[in-house]
Design a protein around this motif. Structure first.
Motif, PDB file in Angstrom:
ATOM      1  N   UNK A   1       0.758  -1.320   0.025  1.00  0.00           N
ATOM      2  CA  UNK A   1      -0.033  -0.017  -0.065  1.00  0.00           C
ATOM      3  C   UNK A   1       0.807   1.467  -0.011  1.00  0.00           C
ATOM      4  N   UNK A   2       2.063   1.407  -0.539  1.00  0.00           N
ATOM      5  CA  UNK A   2       2.994   2.277  -0.336  1.00  0.00           C
ATOM      6  C   UNK A   2       2.279   3.684  -1.123  1.00  0.00           C
ATOM      7  N   UNK A   3       1.438   3.641  -2.233  1.00  0.00           N
ATOM      8  CA  UNK A   3       1.019   4.950  -2.879  1.00  0.00           C
ATOM      9  C   UNK A   3      -0.556   4.884  -2.537  1.00  0.00           C
ATOM     10  N   UNK A   4      -1.084   4.186  -1.404  1.00  0.00           N
ATOM     11  CA  UNK A   4      -2.437   4.277  -1.001  1.00  0.00           C
ATOM     12  C   UNK A   4      -2.841   5.713  -0.792  1.00  0.00           C
ATOM     13  N   UNK A   5      -4.140   6.025  -1.480  1.00  0.00           N
ATOM     14  CA  UNK A   5      -4.484   7.435  -1.080  1.00  0.00           C
ATOM     15  C   UNK A   5      -6.133   7.194  -0.589  1.00  0.00           C
ATOM     16  N   UNK A   6      -6.300   5.952  -0.301  1.00  0.00           N
ATOM     17  CA  UNK A   6      -7.747   5.821   0.088  1.00  0.00           C
ATOM     18  C   UNK A   6      -8.667   5.262  -1.228  1.00  0.00           C
ATOM     19  N   UNK A   7     -10.015   5.019  -0.604  1.00  0.00           N
ATOM     20  CA  UNK A   7     -10.814   4.386  -1.478  1.00  0.00           C
ATOM     21  C   UNK A   7     -11.644   5.733  -2.261  1.00  0.00           C
ATOM     22  N   UNK A   8     -11.973   5.353  -3.589  1.00  0.00           N
ATOM     23  CA  UNK A   8     -12.869   5.971  -4.313  1.00  0.00           C
ATOM     24  C   UNK A   8     -14.229   5.885  -3.464  1.00  0.00           C
ATOM     25  N   UNK A   9     -15.241   7.037  -3.686  1.00  0.00           N
ATOM     26  CA  UNK A   9     -16.588   6.706  -2.963  1.00  0.00           C
ATOM     27  C   UNK A   9     -17.023   5.430  -3.745  1.00  0.00           C
ATOM     28  N   UNK A  10     -17.046   5.505  -4.941  1.00  0.00           N
ATOM     29  CA  UNK A  10     -17.622   4.102  -5.638  1.00  0.00           C
ATOM     30  C   UNK A  10     -17.221   2.937  -5.250  1.00  0.00           C
ATOM     31  N   UNK A  11     -15.854   2.731  -4.734  1.00  0.00           N
ATOM     32  CA  UNK A  11     -15.184   1.390  -4.250  1.00  0.00           C
ATOM     33  C   UNK A  11     -15.635   1.436  -3.141  1.00  0.00           C
ATOM     34  N   UNK A  12     -15.683   2.083  -2.146  1.00  0.00           N
ATOM     35  CA  UNK A  12     -16.083   2.136  -0.670  1.00  0.00           C
ATOM     36  C   UNK A  12     -17.529   1.812  -0.479  1.00  0.00           C
ATOM     37  N   UNK A  13     -18.424   2.241  -1.463  1.00  0.00           N
ATOM     38  CA  UNK A  13     -19.883   1.845  -1.421  1.00  0.00           C
ATOM     39  C   UNK A  13     -20.123   0.300  -1.858  1.00  0.00           C
ATOM     40  N   UNK A  14     -19.337  -0.010  -2.852  1.00  0.00           N
ATOM     41  CA  UNK A  14     -19.426  -1.389  -3.338  1.00  0.00           C
ATOM     42  C   UNK A  14     -18.594  -2.371  -2.351  1.00  0.00           C
ATOM     43  N   UNK A  15     -17.873  -1.769  -1.161  1.00  0.00           N
ATOM     44  CA  UNK A  15     -17.381  -2.529  -0.236  1.00  0.00           C
ATOM     45  C   UNK A  15     -18.347  -2.866   0.584  1.00  0.00           C
ATOM     46  N   UNK A  16     -19.313  -2.039   0.966  1.00  0.00           N
ATOM     47  CA  UNK A  16     -20.541  -1.988   1.794  1.00  0.00           C
ATOM     48  C   UNK A  16     -21.358  -2.896   1.189  1.00  0.00           C
ATOM     49  N   UNK A  17     -21.437  -2.938  -0.161  1.00  0.00           N
ATOM     50  CA  UNK A  17     -22.595  -4.068  -0.922  1.00  0.00           C
ATOM     51  C   UNK A  17     -21.824  -5.425  -0.615  1.00  0.00           C
ATOM     52  N   UNK A  18     -20.590  -5.403  -0.806  1.00  0.00           N
ATOM     53  CA  UNK A  18     -19.767  -6.800  -0.633  1.00  0.00           C
ATOM     54  C   UNK A  18     -20.067  -7.199   0.773  1.00  0.00           C
ATOM     55  N   UNK A  19     -20.023  -6.320   1.747  1.00  0.00           N
ATOM     56  CA  UNK A  19     -20.294  -6.880   3.045  1.00  0.00           C
ATOM     57  C   UNK A  19     -21.579  -7.529   3.316  1.00  0.00           C
ATOM     58  N   UNK A  20     -22.708  -6.584   2.646  1.00  0.00           N
ATOM     59  CA  UNK A  20     -23.902  -7.118   2.793  1.00  0.00           C
ATOM     60  C   UNK A  20     -24.242  -8.525   1.994  1.00  0.00           C
ATOM     61  N   UNK A  21     -23.625  -8.553   0.960  1.00  0.00           N
ATOM     62  CA  UNK A  21     -23.665  -9.988   0.376  1.00  0.00           C
ATOM     63  C   UNK A  21     -22.961 -11.088   1.110  1.00  0.00           C
ATOM     64  N   UNK A  22     -21.776 -10.915   1.907  1.00  0.00           N
ATOM     65  CA  UNK A  22     -21.366 -11.823   2.869  1.00  0.00           C
ATOM     66  C   UNK A  22     -22.419 -12.107   3.894  1.00  0.00           C
TER      67      UNK A  22
END
Length: 197
Positions: A124-145
């Motif tokens: 994660x050397x150049x990590x700048x955080x998530x885009x809002x799109x990616x973050x929302x789909x992370x939440x969707x993935x959690x709901x799927x799990x």
């Protein structure tokens, strides 16, 4: 107490209210991340379903990536946690609790101190955080799990979580377990192994 009263006494959120509350939590997630300066979509200007380059600039910027399975596993863990915390609660109340935890994590994960902490990890050397799109789909993935854990037998859920961990470990030398370990207490030997040095 009648059966109907017992059922309502153990439930906290009925009807479609839980869905409205869950959507409100995700809307708050979007608003807070935008206010924190996270981009709505990848700075590259395009949106794709899958981003497989874990060290590339589009990682954590597109709809899904190698860390999506970690969020599916979050959902499985949150399902078990919600059953413990709300043993008599409706499934909707349990899912709402899981969404609240995930949203809180997504906001914390994209805060400057946590981003800086992530940057200390090898992958994660150049990590700048998530885009809002990616973050929302992370939440969707959690709901799927969460829903998978609700529908599948416990043994199958555990096996699926382990299979996802092994797949991601084999593919990118990282997974939820290593991510947590390296975030809490980075281990130099793990960092060297992850970078192939």
């Amino acid at each position: 107490m009648t059966r109907r009263h017992r059922r309502s006494a153990g439930s906290t959120i009925g009807g479609g209210r839980w869905l409205l509350l869950a959507l409100a939590l995700v809307a708050a997630q979007v608003a807070i991340l935008l206010a924190m300066g996270q981009p709505a979509i990848c700075a590259c200007g395009h949106v794709v379903l899958w981003q497989g380059d874990v060290t590339g600039p589009e990682n954590s910027q597109q709809i899904t990536d190698w860390y999506t399975p970690s969020h599916i596993i979050h959902g499985m863990i949150f399902y078990a946690l919600a059953r413990l915390v709300l043993p008599r609660g409706r499934m909707s109340a349990r899912l709402l609790l899981a969404v609240a935890i995930e949203v809180a994590w997504e906001i914390a994960e994209n805060s400057p101190p946590v981003i800086e902490r992530y940057r200390q990890q090898a992958l994660a050397q150049g990590y700048v955080g998530d885009s809002v799109l990616n973050s929302v789909f992370d939440t969707v993935a959690m709901a799927l799990g969460f829903l998978l854990a609700r529908l599948l037998p416990v043994g199958v859920t555990v096996a699926l979580a382990l299979a996802l961990e092994v797949l991601v470990l084999w593919s990118i030398r990282d997974n939820l377990t290593l991510n947590v370990v390296q975030l809490v207490h980075p281990i130099e030997a793990v960092s060297r192994w992850q970078t192939g040095k």
